[in-house]
Design an enzyme around this catalytic site. Sequence first.
Site, PDB file in Angstrom:
ATOM      1  N   GLN A   1      23.097  -7.046 -22.844  1.00 16.02           N
ATOM      2  CA  GLN A   1      22.596  -5.845 -22.196  1.00 16.02           C
ATOM      3  C   GLN A   1      23.727  -5.121 -21.479  1.00 16.02           C
ATOM      4  O   GLN A   1      24.629  -5.734 -20.918  1.00 16.02           O
ATOM      5  CB  GLN A   1      21.450  -6.173 -21.239  1.00 16.02           C
ATOM      6  CG  GLN A   1      21.733  -7.225 -20.202  1.00 16.02           C
ATOM      7  CD  GLN A   1      20.489  -7.535 -19.378  1.00 16.02           C
ATOM      8  OE1 GLN A   1      19.489  -6.825 -19.417  1.00 16.02           O
ATOM      9  NE2 GLN A   1      20.542  -8.616 -18.623  1.00 16.02           N
TER      10      GLN A   1
ATOM     11  N   GLU B   1      11.711  -2.053 -26.815  1.00 15.51           N
ATOM     12  CA  GLU B   1      11.071  -2.910 -25.809  1.00 15.51           C
ATOM     13  C   GLU B   1      10.337  -2.058 -24.786  1.00 15.51           C
ATOM     14  O   GLU B   1      10.867  -1.059 -24.299  1.00 15.51           O
ATOM     15  CB  GLU B   1      12.126  -3.781 -25.126  1.00 15.51           C
ATOM     16  CG  GLU B   1      11.551  -4.765 -24.128  1.00 15.51           C
ATOM     17  CD  GLU B   1      12.578  -5.768 -23.630  1.00 15.51           C
ATOM     18  OE1 GLU B   1      12.279  -6.458 -22.624  1.00 15.51           O
ATOM     19  OE2 GLU B   1      13.674  -5.874 -24.215  1.00 15.51           O
TER      20      GLU B   1
ATOM     21  N   GLN C   1       9.252 -11.109 -25.504  1.00 14.00           N
ATOM     22  CA  GLN C   1      10.254 -11.628 -24.584  1.00 14.00           C
ATOM     23  C   GLN C   1       9.636 -12.716 -23.722  1.00 14.00           C
ATOM     24  O   GLN C   1       8.659 -12.478 -22.999  1.00 14.00           O
ATOM     25  CB  GLN C   1      10.873 -10.576 -23.662  1.00 14.00           C
ATOM     26  CG  GLN C   1      11.884 -11.260 -22.743  1.00 14.00           C
ATOM     27  CD  GLN C   1      12.640 -10.397 -21.765  1.00 14.00           C
ATOM     28  OE1 GLN C   1      13.451 -10.914 -21.007  1.00 14.00           O
ATOM     29  NE2 GLN C   1      12.422  -9.101 -21.752  1.00 14.00           N
TER      30      GLN C   1
ATOM     31  N   CYS D   1      18.998 -10.481 -15.404  1.00  8.51           N
ATOM     32  CA  CYS D   1      20.379 -10.370 -14.928  1.00  8.51           C
ATOM     33  C   CYS D   1      20.571 -11.043 -13.576  1.00  8.51           C
ATOM     34  O   CYS D   1      21.703 -11.312 -13.165  1.00  8.51           O
ATOM     35  CB  CYS D   1      20.770  -8.900 -14.842  1.00  8.51           C
ATOM     36  SG  CYS D   1      19.598  -7.894 -13.902  1.00  8.51           S
TER      37      CYS D   1
ATOM     38  N   ASP E   1      15.604  -1.109 -24.418  1.00  8.90           N
ATOM     39  CA  ASP E   1      14.510  -1.283 -23.465  1.00  8.90           C
ATOM     40  C   ASP E   1      14.276   0.061 -22.790  1.00  8.90           C
ATOM     41  O   ASP E   1      15.155   0.568 -22.081  1.00  8.90           O
ATOM     42  CB  ASP E   1      14.878  -2.350 -22.434  1.00  8.90           C
ATOM     43  CG  ASP E   1      13.690  -2.774 -21.585  1.00  8.90           C
ATOM     44  OD1 ASP E   1      12.683  -2.040 -21.555  1.00  8.90           O
ATOM     45  OD2 ASP E   1      13.771  -3.844 -20.945  1.00  8.90           O
TER      46      ASP E   1
ATOM     47  N   ASP F   1       7.412  -6.940 -22.939  1.00  9.84           N
ATOM     48  CA  ASP F   1       7.979  -7.536 -21.731  1.00  9.84           C
ATOM     49  C   ASP F   1       6.978  -7.339 -20.593  1.00  9.84           C
ATOM     50  O   ASP F   1       6.383  -8.286 -20.103  1.00  9.84           O
ATOM     51  CB  ASP F   1       9.326  -6.884 -21.413  1.00  9.84           C
ATOM     52  CG  ASP F   1       9.924  -7.369 -20.080  1.00  9.84           C
ATOM     53  OD1 ASP F   1       9.341  -8.274 -19.457  1.00  9.84           O
ATOM     54  OD2 ASP F   1      10.967  -6.841 -19.675  1.00  9.84           O
TER      55      ASP F   1
END
Length: 417
Positions: free
Chosen positions: A171, A270, A326, A358, A235, A304
Amino acid sequence: MQIKDVLLAPGNGAFFYDDQEAVRSGAIQDGFIYVGAPITPGFKSIRIPASSLSVGLVLTDDTVVWGDMMNVQYSGASGRDPLFSTNQISDVTSRVIAPRLFEVDASRYLQACVHVFEPHEDNRLPLAIEYGVSQALLRAAAHLHCGTMAEVVCAEFDLPLPTGRIPIYCQSGDAREINVDKMILKSVDVLPHGLINSRQKFGVDGQTFVDFVKWVATRTSEIGRPGYHPVLHFDVYGWIGQEISLEPQRIADFICKVADTVPGFTLNIESPADFGSTQAQIENNAKIVSILDDRGSSARIVVDERCNTLDDIRLFAEARAAHLIQIKTPDVGSLVDTARAVLLCKENDVGAYVGGSCTETDLSAQASVHVSVATQADMMLAKPGMGVDEAFSIVGNEQNRLLAMLNRRRAQNEKSG
């Protein structure tokens, strides 16, 4: 007794916790911070440094195995657990979890997790605790069995020793162009995420997003090695629904239009829209998936938002409300549930993407690799952090080391058999 003490150590997540509702509502970025008042409960500002808490299990031979507890970047949004509180998590771990850990046979991973993660006062434990403690227990079982964490998962779920490498997805964060170049030069399997989380990044009628998709595809052919052909994964944080329409037909039309701009590429989209509840998300996502399938589109829907726990994943998979799910590891909780989620997706012919956040750490990322490889997920996230280099090296190197060990184990088994 195989666990004789429990240690706690405060730590840092690799990125920040962000108030998603405030960002969606138009908070302006000033450098790296967001300007404005937070909206989601628990946030004192829109962006705050991610915290974590390490839990260490001291075994009878004085080996200490660790796991890391944290929540995801957009904590408190779309049914997720609230913002991580080191003090609260530390208190529950010390009072409730530690006594349970002293009672378990740490060599029996599934059984140990069942006991340690029993509800407390009729409520499920904070998912951050399940996540971190399940990592530590997995490392303990691997140590006691003189093997890898992946081998423990394979043994507990009666899976063959894996041979296949899992594709890695990176990402970009907000440093899109620089990080896309890094991903292409490193021949990342799936890229770039893009962080399309605001109207500014999506653009009027999605034109800014479409231009970015085309640029990524062009850049891949310009600087990528010969034959390099990654999956393009973006995303959009519900912005197709917010800017274009919440009507499944119009969402599918837009996605097909985007896919047509990058012929020859598989396109993952996403979170195209947030329909407000898990049930509405399932029903409308399933319609979008069906439309794309009927058209033979190369685009795939990735879920997600509102698909957090194993129970949620089961509902989405059985309804085929996504092409790819996900499995957001801190939201799922125990790594046992992550493994079960991958297997559940496979049973329902839905792609399994072991993701995460993250805000995670090197330890949680490495444990996720072992579960991903053991269960042969369809792809896994390079984590932690929002950079490319660190996350790709942590996840990629762990996978390569693991496969080398598993190949040696396989050769030993063949020789002895």
